[in-house]
Design an enzyme around this catalytic site. Structure first.
Site, PDB file in Angstrom:
ATOM      1  N   HIS A   1      10.062 -17.906   2.729  1.00  0.00           N
ATOM      2  CA  HIS A   1       9.240 -17.334   1.655  1.00  0.00           C
ATOM      3  C   HIS A   1       9.674 -17.720   0.246  1.00  0.00           C
ATOM      4  O   HIS A   1       9.104 -17.219  -0.722  1.00  0.00           O
ATOM      5  CB  HIS A   1       9.232 -15.811   1.727  1.00  0.00           C
ATOM      6  CG  HIS A   1       8.524 -15.264   2.916  1.00  0.00           C
ATOM      7  ND1 HIS A   1       7.182 -14.970   2.913  1.00  0.00           N
ATOM      8  CD2 HIS A   1       8.961 -14.961   4.147  1.00  0.00           C
ATOM      9  CE1 HIS A   1       6.834 -14.492   4.095  1.00  0.00           C
ATOM     10  NE2 HIS A   1       7.910 -14.485   4.868  1.00  0.00           N
TER      11      HIS A   1
ATOM     12  N   LYS B   1       3.263  -7.439 -10.820  1.00  0.00           N
ATOM     13  CA  LYS B   1       4.123  -8.084  -9.817  1.00  0.00           C
ATOM     14  C   LYS B   1       5.559  -7.745 -10.173  1.00  0.00           C
ATOM     15  O   LYS B   1       5.819  -7.193 -11.238  1.00  0.00           O
ATOM     16  CB  LYS B   1       3.911  -9.599  -9.805  1.00  0.00           C
ATOM     17  CG  LYS B   1       3.953 -10.245 -11.211  1.00  0.00           C
ATOM     18  CD  LYS B   1       3.653 -11.734 -11.173  1.00  0.00           C
ATOM     19  CE  LYS B   1       2.193 -12.089 -11.134  1.00  0.00           C
ATOM     20  NZ  LYS B   1       1.792 -12.800  -9.930  1.00  0.00           N
ATOM     21  N   ARG B   2       6.508  -8.062  -9.284  1.00  0.00           N
ATOM     22  CA  ARG B   2       7.914  -7.850  -9.638  1.00  0.00           C
ATOM     23  C   ARG B   2       8.251  -8.587 -10.926  1.00  0.00           C
ATOM     24  O   ARG B   2       7.670  -9.629 -11.228  1.00  0.00           O
ATOM     25  CB  ARG B   2       8.820  -8.323  -8.496  1.00  0.00           C
ATOM     26  CG  ARG B   2       8.900  -7.349  -7.356  1.00  0.00           C
ATOM     27  CD  ARG B   2       9.404  -5.970  -7.774  1.00  0.00           C
ATOM     28  NE  ARG B   2      10.829  -5.986  -8.007  1.00  0.00           N
ATOM     29  CZ  ARG B   2      11.744  -5.601  -7.130  1.00  0.00           C
ATOM     30  NH1 ARG B   2      11.367  -5.122  -5.954  1.00  0.00           N
ATOM     31  NH2 ARG B   2      13.024  -5.652  -7.415  1.00  0.00           N
TER      32      ARG B   2
ATOM     33  N   LYS C   1       8.380 -15.701 -12.989  1.00  0.00           N
ATOM     34  CA  LYS C   1       6.985 -15.255 -13.026  1.00  0.00           C
ATOM     35  C   LYS C   1       6.439 -15.217 -14.456  1.00  0.00           C
ATOM     36  O   LYS C   1       5.247 -15.076 -14.684  1.00  0.00           O
ATOM     37  CB  LYS C   1       6.838 -13.880 -12.372  1.00  0.00           C
ATOM     38  CG  LYS C   1       7.146 -13.896 -10.862  1.00  0.00           C
ATOM     39  CD  LYS C   1       6.994 -12.521 -10.241  1.00  0.00           C
ATOM     40  CE  LYS C   1       7.467 -12.421  -8.804  1.00  0.00           C
ATOM     41  NZ  LYS C   1       6.512 -12.965  -7.816  1.00  0.00           N
TER      42      LYS C   1
ATOM     43  N   THR D   1       0.328 -13.452  -3.496  1.00  0.00           N
ATOM     44  CA  THR D   1      -0.751 -12.861  -2.709  1.00  0.00           C
ATOM     45  C   THR D   1      -1.595 -11.952  -3.599  1.00  0.00           C
ATOM     46  O   THR D   1      -2.772 -11.733  -3.316  1.00  0.00           O
ATOM     47  CB  THR D   1      -0.199 -12.058  -1.512  1.00  0.00           C
ATOM     48  OG1 THR D   1       0.917 -11.287  -1.944  1.00  0.00           O
ATOM     49  CG2 THR D   1       0.238 -12.981  -0.393  1.00  0.00           C
TER      50      THR D   1
ATOM     51  N   LYS E   1      -5.914 -11.152  -4.055  1.00  0.00           N
ATOM     52  CA  LYS E   1      -6.566  -9.835  -4.144  1.00  0.00           C
ATOM     53  C   LYS E   1      -7.480  -9.772  -5.365  1.00  0.00           C
ATOM     54  O   LYS E   1      -8.602  -9.246  -5.305  1.00  0.00           O
ATOM     55  CB  LYS E   1      -5.505  -8.722  -4.227  1.00  0.00           C
ATOM     56  CG  LYS E   1      -4.636  -8.640  -2.976  1.00  0.00           C
ATOM     57  CD  LYS E   1      -3.368  -7.809  -3.165  1.00  0.00           C
ATOM     58  CE  LYS E   1      -2.407  -8.068  -1.997  1.00  0.00           C
ATOM     59  NZ  LYS E   1      -1.044  -7.573  -2.232  1.00  0.00           N
TER      60      LYS E   1
HETATM   61  C1  26V Z   1      15.296 -11.822  -0.527  1.00  0.00           C
HETATM   62  C2  26V Z   1      16.361 -10.997  -0.661  1.00  0.00           C
HETATM   63  C3  26V Z   1      17.666 -11.602  -0.880  1.00  0.00           C
HETATM   64  C4  26V Z   1      18.771 -10.657  -0.524  1.00  0.00           C
HETATM   65  C5  26V Z   1      18.563  -9.305  -1.149  1.00  0.00           C
HETATM   66  C6  26V Z   1      17.271  -8.662  -0.739  1.00  0.00           C
HETATM   67  C7  26V Z   1      16.166  -9.610  -0.592  1.00  0.00           C
HETATM   68  C8  26V Z   1      14.911  -9.106  -0.370  1.00  0.00           C
HETATM   69  C9  26V Z   1      13.850  -9.952  -0.219  1.00  0.00           C
HETATM   70  C10 26V Z   1      14.052 -11.303  -0.323  1.00  0.00           C
HETATM   71  C11 26V Z   1      12.912 -12.210  -0.110  1.00  0.00           C
HETATM   72  C12 26V Z   1      12.218 -12.545  -1.325  1.00  0.00           C
HETATM   73  C13 26V Z   1      11.230 -13.538  -0.959  1.00  0.00           C
HETATM   74  C14 26V Z   1       9.834 -13.112  -1.263  1.00  0.00           C
HETATM   75  O1  26V Z   1       9.464 -11.955  -1.378  1.00  0.00           O
HETATM   76  N1  26V Z   1       9.013 -14.113  -1.387  1.00  0.00           N
HETATM   77  C15 26V Z   1       7.627 -13.943  -1.692  1.00  0.00           C
HETATM   78  O2  26V Z   1       6.930 -13.977  -0.457  1.00  0.00           O
HETATM   79  C16 26V Z   1       5.543 -13.812  -0.640  1.00  0.00           C
HETATM   80  C17 26V Z   1       4.916 -13.750   0.715  1.00  0.00           C
HETATM   81  O3  26V Z   1       5.081 -14.971   1.362  1.00  0.00           O
HETATM   82  C18 26V Z   1       4.991 -14.938  -1.493  1.00  0.00           C
HETATM   83  O4  26V Z   1       3.624 -14.711  -1.712  1.00  0.00           O
HETATM   84  C19 26V Z   1       5.704 -14.991  -2.833  1.00  0.00           C
HETATM   85  O5  26V Z   1       5.283 -16.101  -3.587  1.00  0.00           O
HETATM   86  C20 26V Z   1       7.194 -15.076  -2.599  1.00  0.00           C
HETATM   87  O6  26V Z   1       7.899 -14.989  -3.822  1.00  0.00           O
END
Ligand code: 26V
Length: 798
Positions: free
Chosen positions: A347, A535-536, A541, A643, A647
């Site tokens: 992701h 968004k976050r 971003k 995403t 929407k």
């Molecule tokens: C990574 C980590 C790293 C360790 C600490 C906790 C934590 C929690 C979540 C993540 C994953 C982040 C990746 C993420 O959310 N990516 C997003 O995924 C979406 C669905 O595929 C995508 O639309 C977004 O562009 C992308 O940033």
């Protein structure tokens, strides 16, 4: 109980008094919400049982979606919509003097996710059930979801979120199915019944208790299961440990969701969460499997396991452990089963988010799992040596264990049969850059699955007015086949459909304006352009670019009294990770700019800046239908997909965005004249990153507009926060603007001017809006999940 309105009213009132212990007249919204929730759960329970028994008996292949996050939001209204009883319930309640909308507000969001990744998992659950695919989720039942955000004086303050305060009507606790999870201890090689085997001794055991939630599909009897695991003390706690300490340590595992998406801080509790999820899920999947199969030799033919990013990647060594240590299989045989069972989605390419664990931390916590990963690594490196003899550099780069760390992305690629990115551009970047070596070695594993969103929540439920207009225009077939929204293209010049779209937007804007007034006491112009970025909060971003643009518009108004932009309401919603100082400063900056712009007589009738506190799924449902302009302005190459962009498109907003993530595919579908694209492209960004050549100072010195807004960050322009924005200014000038904000600023301003011009032309704007809705069907997660089912999981609808 939902087939007939009178009958519904009767059972509702009776149930209310039975369960709440107060008379109907004295019942609260909470009582009423709980009652309706229980009725829904009961209503689906027989289908739930049938669905469960059906798939197992029928020998259908099933898929399990493992995810550390499920960002579900509220479930009451989406369940009623999917069951097709929302109108009946709404009418019945009204006759009892109750507004369904008020009951909806009585439900807490299940906020068990940070953002895109967790919300995607929730959309996929909805699509799997609606497509009648046997697909289930496994996750963690965090006691506290993503923190609650309060804004005090413009600064973010975090509070623990409390979604379980009033219980959770949607779950069924199943203590009889609890599973013990061992941590720490040591592994011994012993002889047992004439065979050598490993045993794990002196472990500290934690109990994983499942809580099952029904996943109700749209217009189908299929009910899938989301199983969330809660951690509790096991029966036998370690004798060497203080029991209170032991209780705290175990319960901590499912206490909080980690709030720092994209930053991998390598904390041991997080690794514990990951193994807790993986071990409990696999035990539970295999226990059920064994009710119908005597061994696991053809496990991969009946079960697919998907890992949502690398967080559940321990499923690979854990399944190896089960097959080797418990099922006594040979390594090669076990490896074939594991790699054919597991598939993996990446992701993000941001290196901060790539998970790696230091051996020092990993090995004592999970001794047997570490041994297995070492063996996987040894065998993999040996294979590489055959293919690339002497190429130490390449092998060191690709190894799973290197320089004292376990690399979870490498483990995931090596141990799975499919690796997918989440949008075309993202997958290409993975193949050509980030995972180039792996793509060369395993070209057949890599594939793209462009993300999607469930049109049921994001259109049917959150925008019933638009849904009704679409139904009146092209009928209802698009609900089952969302790509048929394309039939609306024929109505893009139809004056009566245009009027309906205009009225819908106006109504949604009025509702949002009311909400803004209730929350913030701020009056916004319902006829202004609603320009939204939700968004976050992340540097990549580029919320900062949006804010600098607002400052620029304000500066222009102050300098040139003849400049009167079309009134705009800039709406922000964003949570910053608690330790992410830069992101928190940007939140403060939005508030400081709002303070000036919203109150200056020169600007206040033209520009309004609103920051909506505590952004979450339920708030998104109110904001998105009311949006005219959708801000998707990440630095090209950084946003894997996005995403939210989909929407907004589905609700008729016009996107202003970069050629990043799924924006690229949106432009290809809707045509460049119906979306406003600006800025550097991914190739250009990556070229600068590799070879240099960008100097943010040049843009600062050569563009008066830029110099003015950047100077204002530190010049005392914001009287309430003199020193707050030095770090932001430094990021732009001293640190050479890593995300190319100044580089893209000018083209962003131009794109914004074009958007404003288009908005003034009513006919053109409505046509654009209709064409966006018409081409959004591709972005239904039904299309995405169908692709996963056919091309990765090999599972079929029932
Ligand atoms: C990574 C980590 C790293 C360790 C600490 C906790 C934590 C929690 C979540 C993540 C994953 C982040 C990746 C993420 O959310 N990516 C997003 O995924 C979406 C669905 O595929 C995508 O639309 C977004 O562009 C992308 O940033």
């Amino acid at each position: 109980m939902f087939h007939d309105k009178e009958q519904f009213k009767k059972s509702f009132s009776r149930r209310l008094e039975q369960t709440s212990g107060v008379s109907f007249a004295n019942s609260t919204l909470q009582h009423q919400y709980q009652t309706l929730g229980m009725m829904v759960r009961e209503y689906v329970s027989s289908n739930w049982i049938v669905s469960n028994e059906d798939t197992r008996k029928g020998d259908h292949k099933e898929v399990y979606y493992l995810s550390i996050e499920f960002l579900l939001g509220r479930l009451l209204v989406s369940s009623l919509v999917n069951l097709g009883v929302k109108d009946l319930v709404e009418d019945g309640l009204k006759e009892l003097g109750i507004e369904l909308g008020n009951l909806e507000e009585a439900e807490a969001d299940a906020g068990l996710g940070n953002g895109g990744l967790g919300r995607l998992a929730a959309c996929f659950l909805d699509s799997m059930a609606s497509l009648t695919l046997p697909g289930h989720g496994h996750g963690i039942r965090y006691k506290h979801g993503l923190f609650e955000q309060k804004i005090i004086d413009g600064y973010q303050v975090e509070l623990p979120e409390q979604w379980l305060r009033n219980g959770n009507v949607w779950e069924v606790r199943k203590p009889d199915l609890a599973i013990e999870i061992p941590f720490w201890g040591d592994v011994q090689w012993i002889e047992k019944n004439g065979k050598l085997t490993y045993v794990h001794e002196h472990a500290e055991t934690v109990l994983a208790v499942p809580y099952d939630m029904p996943v109700i599909g749209y217009d189908t009897d299929r009910v899938n299961t989301l199983r969330l695991w809660g951690a509790e003390p096991a029966k036998n706690f370690p004798s060497h440990k203080d029991f209170m300490q032991y209780k705290r340590d175990t319960e901590q595992i499912s206490e909080f969701l980690y709030p720092n998406d994209m930053s991998n801080d390598g904390k041991i509790l997080r690794l514990k969460q990951q193994y807790f999820l993986v071990r409990a899920s696999l035990q539970s999947i295999i226990r059920e499997y064994k009710q119908h199969h005597s061994d696991l030799f053809s496990f991969h033919e009946h079960i697919a396991i998907h890992i949502n990013d690398t967080h559940p990647a321990l499923a690979i060594p854990e399944l190896m452990r089960i097959l080797i240590d418990e099922e006594k299989m040979k390594w090669e045989q076990a490896w074939t089963i594991v790699t054919n069972t597991i598939s993996y989605t990446n992701h993000t390419i941001l290196s901060e988010a790539l998970e790696k664990w230091s051996i020092d931390l990993f090995k004592p916590l999970l001794p047997r799992i570490f041994m297995i990963i070492e063996e996987i690594n040894k065998r993999f490196c040996k294979e590489l040596w055959q293919e690339y003899p002497g190429d130490w550099d390449r092998i060191a780069h690709m190894a799973i264990i290197a320089h004292g760390f376990v690399k979870m992305a490498h483990l995931s690629i090596v141990g799975s049969h499919s690796v997918n990115g989440v949008a075309k551009l993202h997958t290409e970047i993975l193949k050509m850059r980030e995972m180039k070596n792996f793509h060369e070695y395993y070209p057949e594993k890599f594939n793209n699955k462009t993300n999607g969103i469930t049109h049921r929540r994001w259109l049917l439920q959150s925008n019933p007015e638009l849904t009704a207009s679409i139904n009146n225009t092209i009928g209802t077939a698009w609900i089952a086949e969302p790509e048929r929204l394309r039939e609306l293209a024929a109505f893009s010049d139809d004056s009566s459909f245009k009027l309906e779209i205009e009225n819908m937007k106006q109504l949604k804007k009025k509702e949002l304006a009311k909400l803004i007034f209730e929350r913030d006491g701020l009056v916004v112009d319902e006829h202004s352009i609603f320009d939204v970025q939700i968004k976050r909060l992340h540097a990549y971003k580029r919320q900062l670019m949006n804010v600098l643009h607002i400052m620029h518009l304000y500066n222009r108004m102050k300098e040139d009294s003849s400049f009167k932009p079309h009134p705009r309401t800039f709406i922000f919603g964003a949570k910053a990770a608690p330790g992410y100082e830069y992101a928190k400063k940007v939140i403060k900056l939005v508030h400081s700019v709002a303070n000036i712009v919203n109150n200056d007589p020169v600007s206040k009738d033209y520009l309004k800046v609103v920051f909506l506190e505590n952004y979450r799924v339920s708030l998104a449902e109110k904001i998105i239908p009311a949006t005219n302009v959708s801000e998707q302005i990440s630095t090209a190459s950084k946003e894997a997909s996005g995403t939210g962009n989909m929407k907004f498109m589905m609700n008729g907003a016009i996107t202003i965005g970069t050629m990043d993530g799924a924006n690229v595919e949106m432009r290809d579908l809707v045509g460049h004249e119906n979306i406003s694209i600006f800025g550097l492209e991914a190739e250009e960004v990556m070229h600068y990153e590799r070879y240099g050549g960008y100097h943010s100072h040049d843009y600062y010195h050569n563009d008066r507009r830029i110099k003015q807004v950047v100077d204002q960050l530190t010049s005392g322009f914001f009287r309430d926060s003199y020193y707050d924005f030095e770090a932001i200014s430094d990021s732009l000038l001293m640190e050479n603007d890593q995300y190319f904000v100044l580089k893209d600023f000018s083209s962003y301003v131009d794109a914004q001017e074009q958007v404003a011009a288009a908005y003034k032309d009513r006919e053109r704007w409505l046509k654009m809006s209709i064409l966006n809705i018409a081409h959004s069907g591709f972005f239904s997660s039904d299309r995405t999940v169908n692709e996963y089912a056919k091309e990765i999981w090999n599972v079929k609808a029932k």
